[in-house]
Scaffold this motif. Structure first.
Motif, PDB file in Angstrom:
ATOM      1  N   ASP A  88      -9.695 -12.828 -29.785  1.00 19.95           N
ATOM      2  CA  ASP A  88     -10.645 -11.755 -30.063  1.00 19.95           C
ATOM      3  C   ASP A  88     -11.249 -11.935 -31.450  1.00 19.95           C
ATOM      4  N   GLU A  89     -12.540 -12.173 -31.485  1.00 17.72           N
ATOM      5  CA  GLU A  89     -13.223 -12.425 -32.764  1.00 17.72           C
ATOM      6  C   GLU A  89     -13.252 -11.186 -33.648  1.00 17.72           C
ATOM      7  N   GLU A  90     -13.383 -10.019 -33.035  1.00 13.61           N
ATOM      8  CA  GLU A  90     -13.390  -8.786 -33.812  1.00 13.61           C
ATOM      9  C   GLU A  90     -12.042  -8.594 -34.513  1.00 13.61           C
ATOM     10  N   VAL A  91     -10.969  -8.833 -33.791  1.00  8.67           N
ATOM     11  CA  VAL A  91      -9.630  -8.706 -34.363  1.00  8.67           C
ATOM     12  C   VAL A  91      -9.444  -9.729 -35.478  1.00  8.67           C
ATOM     13  N   ALA A  92      -9.885 -10.956 -35.251  1.00 15.30           N
ATOM     14  CA  ALA A  92      -9.765 -12.000 -36.278  1.00 15.30           C
ATOM     15  C   ALA A  92     -10.508 -11.583 -37.546  1.00 15.30           C
ATOM     16  N   GLY A  93     -11.689 -10.994 -37.387  1.00 13.99           N
ATOM     17  CA  GLY A  93     -12.450 -10.526 -38.542  1.00 13.99           C
ATOM     18  C   GLY A  93     -11.738  -9.395 -39.272  1.00 13.99           C
ATOM     19  N   LEU A  94     -11.161  -8.482 -38.504  1.00 14.46           N
ATOM     20  CA  LEU A  94     -10.423  -7.375 -39.122  1.00 14.46           C
ATOM     21  C   LEU A  94      -9.197  -7.885 -39.879  1.00 14.46           C
ATOM     22  N   ILE A  95      -8.505  -8.836 -39.294  1.00 16.58           N
ATOM     23  CA  ILE A  95      -7.318  -9.395 -39.952  1.00 16.58           C
ATOM     24  C   ILE A  95      -7.710 -10.137 -41.223  1.00 16.58           C
ATOM     25  N   ASP A  96      -8.797 -10.894 -41.176  1.00 15.63           N
ATOM     26  CA  ASP A  96      -9.280 -11.594 -42.384  1.00 15.63           C
ATOM     27  C   ASP A  96      -9.650 -10.591 -43.476  1.00 15.63           C
ATOM     28  N   LEU A 148      -6.995  -0.979 -38.528  1.00 16.38           N
ATOM     29  CA  LEU A 148      -6.482  -2.192 -37.888  1.00 16.38           C
ATOM     30  C   LEU A 148      -5.420  -1.835 -36.848  1.00 16.38           C
ATOM     31  N   ASP A 149      -4.501  -0.961 -37.214  1.00 10.73           N
ATOM     32  CA  ASP A 149      -3.420  -0.564 -36.302  1.00 10.73           C
ATOM     33  C   ASP A 149      -3.931   0.189 -35.074  1.00 10.73           C
ATOM     34  N   MET A 150      -5.062   0.842 -35.188  1.00 12.83           N
ATOM     35  CA  MET A 150      -5.606   1.623 -34.074  1.00 12.83           C
ATOM     36  C   MET A 150      -6.479   0.794 -33.132  1.00 12.83           C
ATOM     37  N   ILE A 197      -4.612  -4.734 -30.812  1.00 15.30           N
ATOM     38  CA  ILE A 197      -3.461  -4.783 -31.726  1.00 15.30           C
ATOM     39  C   ILE A 197      -2.400  -3.773 -31.288  1.00 15.30           C
ATOM     40  N   MET A 198      -2.826  -2.598 -30.881  1.00 12.68           N
ATOM     41  CA  MET A 198      -1.868  -1.594 -30.410  1.00 12.68           C
ATOM     42  C   MET A 198      -1.090  -2.111 -29.204  1.00 12.68           C
ATOM     43  N   GLU A 246       5.109  -6.545 -27.883  1.00 16.28           N
ATOM     44  CA  GLU A 246       6.067  -7.233 -28.745  1.00 16.28           C
ATOM     45  C   GLU A 246       7.357  -6.419 -28.865  1.00 16.28           C
ATOM     46  N   TYR A 247       7.217  -5.118 -29.013  1.00 15.89           N
ATOM     47  CA  TYR A 247       8.376  -4.239 -29.128  1.00 15.89           C
ATOM     48  C   TYR A 247       9.189  -4.246 -27.830  1.00 15.89           C
TER      49      TYR A 247
END
Length: 148
Positions: A39-47, A83-85, A89-90, A96-97
């Motif tokens: 996901d490019e949007e997620v990658a941008g948010l993480i950066d 980011l968490d919302m 990622i959620m 993962e949990y």
């Protein structure tokens, strides 16, 4: 030199690993890990979060006396919430949990089948084998348990 018994144990571990890979929890985790990576949007948010975090760490060196400390801390906290919302990622964190919870339970069952006195390392208090606390000078606050 590996004994025949050790080879058998390794084969059983491989079989257990394969069974875990066939679970819904594992497939769900893999699905969202892939989505997270692609996901490019997620990658941008993480950066962007990484840059904000590095900026804050630079300011944090001087503590609350730095003129931008409160602003940077508020900025990073707000962005972390954003980011968490994010839905991907959620779901990744939820998957993962759930996978970690299953692995903890498997480890618990394997451990107690070896010995009821085995210390099972897990953040889940359900998997605490012994009700004894202590075992070190911290009174058990480190999470260790005595052999009881």
């Amino acid at each position: 030199m590996v004994t025949e018994t050790e080879l058998e144990i390794l084969d059983q571990i491989d079989a257990l690993n394969e069974k875990i890979r066939q679970t819904e929890a594992y497939r769900h985790y893999c699905k969202y890990r892939t989505l997270l990576e692609q996901d490019e949007e997620v990658a941008g948010l993480i950066d962007q979060f990484t840059r904000l975090k590095m900026d804050f760490e630079e300011v944090q060196r001087f503590g609350k006396y730095h003129p931008d400390f409160s602003t940077k801390r508020r900025e990073i906290n707000q962005f972390k919430k954003k980011l968490d919302m994010h839905p991907v990622i959620m779901e990744y964190r939820r998957a993962e949990y759930q996978l970690q919870e299953m692995l903890d339970e498997v480890l618990y069952h394997v451990s107690i089948s070896v010995s009821s006195h085995v210390n099972v390392v897990s953040s889940n208090p359900f998997f605490s084998v012994s009700s004894d606390s202590g075992g070190c000078a911290t009174g058990g606050s480190c999470g260790c348990q005595s052999a009881g």
